[in-house]
Design a protein around this motif. Structure first.
Motif, short mmCIF file in Angstrom:
data_model
loop_
_atom_site.label_atom_id
_atom_site.label_comp_id
_atom_site.label_asym_id
_atom_site.label_seq_id
_atom_site.Cartn_x
_atom_site.Cartn_y
_atom_site.Cartn_z
N GLY A 102 4.87 6.53 -19.84
CA GLY A 102 4.96 5.12 -19.46
C GLY A 102 5.50 4.89 -18.06
N GLU A 103 5.97 5.95 -17.40
CA GLU A 103 6.48 5.82 -16.04
C GLU A 103 5.33 5.47 -15.09
OE1 GLU A 103 8.41 8.64 -12.56
OE2 GLU A 103 8.56 9.28 -14.65
N CYS A 104 5.60 4.59 -14.14
CA CYS A 104 4.59 4.17 -13.16
C CYS A 104 5.00 4.64 -11.77
CB CYS A 104 4.49 2.65 -13.10
SG CYS A 104 3.85 1.90 -14.59
N ARG A 105 3.99 4.99 -10.99
CA ARG A 105 4.24 5.24 -9.57
C ARG A 105 3.04 4.75 -8.79
NH1 ARG A 105 1.75 9.46 -7.01
NH2 ARG A 105 0.75 11.00 -8.33
N TYR A 106 3.30 4.34 -7.57
CA TYR A 106 2.24 3.86 -6.69
C TYR A 106 1.86 4.97 -5.73
CZ TYR A 106 3.10 -0.81 -8.42
OH TYR A 106 3.21 -1.90 -9.24
N ASP A 107 0.58 5.02 -5.37
CA ASP A 107 0.09 6.04 -4.45
C ASP A 107 -1.00 5.44 -3.59
OD1 ASP A 107 -0.13 8.46 -3.20
OD2 ASP A 107 -1.01 9.52 -4.90
N ASN A 108 -1.15 5.98 -2.41
CA ASN A 108 -2.23 5.57 -1.51
C ASN A 108 -3.42 6.48 -1.70
OD1 ASN A 108 -1.24 3.30 -0.12
ND2 ASN A 108 0.10 4.62 1.08
N ASP A 109 -4.55 6.02 -1.21
CA ASP A 109 -5.79 6.78 -1.26
C ASP A 109 -5.74 7.81 -0.14
OD1 ASP A 109 -8.43 7.67 -1.25
OD2 ASP A 109 -9.18 5.70 -1.82
N TRP A 110 -5.91 9.08 -0.47
CA TRP A 110 -5.86 10.15 0.52
C TRP A 110 -7.02 10.05 1.50
CZ3 TRP A 110 -4.91 14.78 -3.31
CH2 TRP A 110 -3.67 14.60 -3.94
N GLY B 265 -7.71 3.82 6.55
CA GLY B 265 -6.50 3.66 7.34
C GLY B 265 -5.35 3.25 6.43
N TYR B 266 -4.20 2.99 7.04
CA TYR B 266 -3.01 2.57 6.30
C TYR B 266 -2.30 1.50 7.11
CZ TYR B 266 -4.01 7.01 4.09
OH TYR B 266 -4.65 8.04 3.47
N VAL B 267 -1.67 0.55 6.41
CA VAL B 267 -0.87 -0.49 7.06
C VAL B 267 0.44 -0.63 6.29
CG1 VAL B 267 -2.85 -1.76 7.98
CG2 VAL B 267 -1.97 -2.34 5.72
N PRO B 268 1.52 -1.01 6.98
CA PRO B 268 2.79 -1.22 6.27
C PRO B 268 2.65 -2.34 5.25
CG PRO B 268 3.13 -1.13 8.65
CD PRO B 268 1.65 -1.19 8.42
N GLY B 269 3.13 -2.09 4.04
CA GLY B 269 3.10 -3.10 2.99
C GLY B 269 4.43 -3.84 2.89
N PRO B 270 4.50 -4.89 2.09
CA PRO B 270 5.71 -5.70 2.00
C PRO B 270 6.84 -5.07 1.19
CG PRO B 270 4.05 -6.55 0.51
CD PRO B 270 3.40 -5.43 1.29
N GLY C 229 8.05 -1.84 1.46
CA GLY C 229 8.60 -0.64 2.06
C GLY C 229 7.71 0.58 1.99
N ARG C 230 6.48 0.43 1.58
CA ARG C 230 5.54 1.55 1.57
C ARG C 230 4.23 1.08 2.19
NH1 ARG C 230 2.27 -0.13 -2.32
NH2 ARG C 230 3.13 -1.18 -4.10
N ASP C 231 3.42 2.03 2.62
CA ASP C 231 2.13 1.68 3.22
C ASP C 231 1.11 1.36 2.14
OD1 ASP C 231 3.16 2.16 5.72
OD2 ASP C 231 2.26 4.15 5.92
N ASN C 232 0.12 0.55 2.53
CA ASN C 232 -1.04 0.28 1.69
C ASN C 232 -2.26 0.92 2.34
OD1 ASN C 232 0.27 -1.28 -0.27
ND2 ASN C 232 0.00 -3.15 0.89
#
Length: 107
Positions: A78-86, A90-95, A97-100
């Motif tokens: 049930g633990e959740c974690r967020y990850d970006n697409d490898w 591109g990537y941009v700073p998200g609101p 504290g991590r990139d989107n």
């Protein structure tokens, strides 16, 4: 985590397939796609027999030049974690504290 794009000639849209490979899913029970293209509402990716997760969406090309997105991986406990697409465009700073990740929708 490749993304594949197919630009449609008949409509101002691009068909985007989002894919999370088995190694990147790291044993996740479920993978959810969250993005600007649907006001950050989770979309469940379909689990393939190979262990990959996939979803295909039509995104408009007559609006913004790109959309931000990320994945939420839900582990068996049930633990959740967020990850970006490898393989994001591109990537941009998200609101939070991590990139989107970014997917560009213009050819």
């Amino acid at each position: 985590m490749p993304i594949n794009k197919q630009f449609l000639k008949s409509r101002p849209e691009v068909k985007v397939t989002f894919e999370v490979e088995k190694a990147a899913a790291e044993g996740a029970e479920q993978v959810l796609l969250l993005g600007e293209f649907n006001q950050w509402q989770p979309i469940a990716l379909k689990r393939m027999k190979s262990g990959e997760f996939k979803a295909t969406l039509n995104l408009p090309t007559d609006g913004p030049s790109h959309f931000e997105y990320c994945y939420r991986l839900i582990q068996p406990d049930g633990e959740c974690r967020y990850d970006n697409d490898w393989a994001a465009d591109g990537y941009v700073p998200g609101p939070f504290g991590r990139d989107n990740s970014v997917v560009r929708v213009n050819p």
